[in-house]
Design a protein around this motif. Sequence first.
Motif, PDB file in Angstrom:
ATOM      1  N   PRO A 154      14.050  11.916  -3.513  1.00  9.38           N
ATOM      2  CA  PRO A 154      15.369  11.336  -2.862  1.00  9.38           C
ATOM      3  C   PRO A 154      15.310   9.675  -2.646  1.00  9.38           C
ATOM      4  N   ALA A 155      16.260   9.444  -2.248  1.00 15.34           N
ATOM      5  CA  ALA A 155      16.401   7.695  -1.926  1.00 15.34           C
ATOM      6  C   ALA A 155      15.393   7.151  -0.737  1.00 15.34           C
ATOM      7  N   GLY A 156      14.730   6.210  -1.033  1.00 16.80           N
ATOM      8  CA  GLY A 156      14.028   5.543   0.048  1.00 16.80           C
ATOM      9  C   GLY A 156      12.433   6.074  -0.117  1.00 16.80           C
ATOM     10  N   THR A 157      12.013   6.648  -1.080  1.00 18.12           N
ATOM     11  CA  THR A 157      10.464   7.194  -1.301  1.00 18.12           C
ATOM     12  C   THR A 157       9.605   6.156  -1.832  1.00 18.12           C
ATOM     13  N   GLY A 158      10.142   5.087  -2.232  1.00 18.58           N
ATOM     14  CA  GLY A 158       9.339   4.108  -2.913  1.00 18.58           C
ATOM     15  C   GLY A 158       9.318   4.207  -4.560  1.00 18.58           C
ATOM     16  N   LYS A 159       9.972   5.143  -5.084  1.00 18.64           N
ATOM     17  CA  LYS A 159       9.681   5.251  -6.604  1.00 18.64           C
ATOM     18  C   LYS A 159       9.816   4.104  -7.202  1.00 18.64           C
ATOM     19  N   THR A 160      10.688   3.417  -7.184  1.00 26.94           N
ATOM     20  CA  THR A 160      10.942   2.287  -8.119  1.00 26.94           C
ATOM     21  C   THR A 160      10.129   0.999  -7.680  1.00 26.94           C
ATOM     22  N   PHE A 161      10.015   0.661  -6.135  1.00 22.87           N
ATOM     23  CA  PHE A 161       9.514  -0.322  -5.818  1.00 22.87           C
ATOM     24  C   PHE A 161       7.870  -0.182  -5.963  1.00 22.87           C
ATOM     25  N   LEU A 162       7.168   0.890  -5.994  1.00 22.83           N
ATOM     26  CA  LEU A 162       5.767   1.087  -6.217  1.00 22.83           C
ATOM     27  C   LEU A 162       5.638   0.951  -7.544  1.00 22.83           C
ATOM     28  N   VAL A 222       0.980   6.588  -7.155  1.00 20.70           N
ATOM     29  CA  VAL A 222       0.163   5.620  -7.430  1.00 20.70           C
ATOM     30  C   VAL A 222      -1.026   6.146  -8.401  1.00 20.70           C
ATOM     31  N   ARG A 223      -1.825   7.349  -8.040  1.00 15.20           N
ATOM     32  CA  ARG A 223      -2.772   7.656  -8.811  1.00 15.20           C
ATOM     33  C   ARG A 223      -2.275   8.269 -10.014  1.00 15.20           C
ATOM     34  N   ALA A 224      -1.365   8.760  -9.962  1.00 21.73           N
ATOM     35  CA  ALA A 224      -0.846   9.332 -11.300  1.00 21.73           C
ATOM     36  C   ALA A 224      -0.609   8.334 -12.297  1.00 21.73           C
ATOM     37  N   ILE A 225       0.055   6.914 -11.892  1.00 26.68           N
ATOM     38  CA  ILE A 225       0.475   5.826 -12.774  1.00 26.68           C
ATOM     39  C   ILE A 225      -0.884   5.284 -13.428  1.00 26.68           C
ATOM     40  N   ASN A 226      -2.033   5.230 -12.447  1.00 30.36           N
ATOM     41  CA  ASN A 226      -3.251   4.778 -12.779  1.00 30.36           C
ATOM     42  C   ASN A 226      -3.963   5.565 -14.124  1.00 30.36           C
ATOM     43  N   LYS A 227      -3.692   6.989 -13.861  1.00 35.07           N
ATOM     44  CA  LYS A 227      -4.214   7.788 -14.772  1.00 35.07           C
ATOM     45  C   LYS A 227      -3.490   8.169 -16.164  1.00 35.07           C
ATOM     46  N   ASN A 228      -2.283   8.129 -16.145  1.00 29.95           N
ATOM     47  CA  ASN A 228      -1.483   8.557 -17.066  1.00 29.95           C
ATOM     48  C   ASN A 228      -0.574   7.344 -17.886  1.00 29.95           C
ATOM     49  N   THR A 229      -0.432   7.750 -19.094  1.00 30.78           N
ATOM     50  CA  THR A 229       0.408   6.979 -20.161  1.00 30.78           C
ATOM     51  C   THR A 229       2.114   6.818 -19.553  1.00 30.78           C
ATOM     52  N   ILE A 230       2.606   8.079 -19.374  1.00 30.13           N
ATOM     53  CA  ILE A 230       3.763   8.295 -18.750  1.00 30.13           C
ATOM     54  C   ILE A 230       3.916   8.878 -17.800  1.00 30.13           C
ATOM     55  N   LYS A 262       0.848  -1.310   0.016  1.00 34.10           N
ATOM     56  CA  LYS A 262       0.042   0.106   0.022  1.00 34.10           C
ATOM     57  C   LYS A 262       0.893   1.353  -0.053  1.00 34.10           C
ATOM     58  N   ALA A 263       0.276   2.240  -0.452  1.00 26.92           N
ATOM     59  CA  ALA A 263       1.156   3.681  -0.436  1.00 26.92           C
ATOM     60  C   ALA A 263       0.896   3.956   1.050  1.00 26.92           C
ATOM     61  N   LYS A 264       2.144   4.507   1.693  1.00 29.02           N
ATOM     62  CA  LYS A 264       2.536   4.598   2.935  1.00 29.02           C
ATOM     63  C   LYS A 264       2.281   6.133   3.260  1.00 29.02           C
TER      64      LYS A 264
END
Length: 344
Positions: free
Chosen positions: A140-148, A126-134, A116-118
Amino acid sequence: MSNKIIKAETADITAAVFGSCDSNIKIIEKEFNVNVHNRACDTGEDAIIISGEHDEDVSNAAQAVSYLVKMAKYNENINDQSVIYVADMIKSGNESQLDELGDDCICVTMKGKPIKAKTVGQKQYVRAINKNTIVIGTGPAGTGKTFLAVAMAVKALREKQVSRIILTRPAIEAGEKLGFLPGDLQSKIDPYLRPLYDSLYELMGMENYQRQVEKGAIEVAPLAYMRGRTLDDSFIILDEAQNCTPEQMKMFLTRLGFNSKAVVTGDLTQTDLPSGQKSGLAAAVKILAGIDDIAIHAFTERDVVRHKLVQKIILAYEKYEREQKEKKSGEQKRDRNQKFYTRK
């Protein structure tokens, strides 16, 4: 003396809010200068009582405890980091944004752990990924960019929204030399792709991951391997994009095919490109801003979900770099003034 009572319904919820050895509540007491204890109500429900000298402190602490109770009801893991985040959001006047967080589960790992988003920033990402193509995610490191992003890709594959996941990174040395690594080309490249493998293993399990690779449903490869391809029906993730050149970034973005989605992630403060080389991620953020169906999301140190020291390290480095820039700017100004008076 001001008091507020928050109903926790059950002893299990109260225990989750208070934490081991009352560690969570000690943070609340310290952050808001209040006292917190619990007791049973006349109705049999558990209640958390907050008291303090100032109404505002008690009110803010009550908001924080109320949200922790909500987290406990969602079976969220409440730890030092999440308590500090909630307290920080309330103290900064952003408590209304906490309502954006809920019980939405992106996917479940092979061990049954819900992802889940923390933080509010993660939820917006996550909402942006759902709504947009790109989507371009920076921070910074540790924000969950890649894992999410990987979690969203796994979800899309499981729900058959796409037929394959493609994860890629530029193979740029961070102080080490690629040629000194043992083995063939793939063996030399694998260490650069290890964080992507780790995310996939956690989400899918190693055996399932291997099966998907054999079927061609998952591909993890260096960015150079993307040239000349058109990627249809795919969820594509470009990680560590701050190490791309502008030309590489353009090449990657123009690989996008039909029914595909792309997520680009990177930290602009950790570029490993040679001195003087511009980052393709920085250029893309400027060039693509405002284009429909492309979202640019910037994480902050508040979204860091690793060890609490990571956030302090990031802030310390930002302060140091800011001071160095100011010092350099002052020295350049003095040099210009000195040259001006010398000519006179």
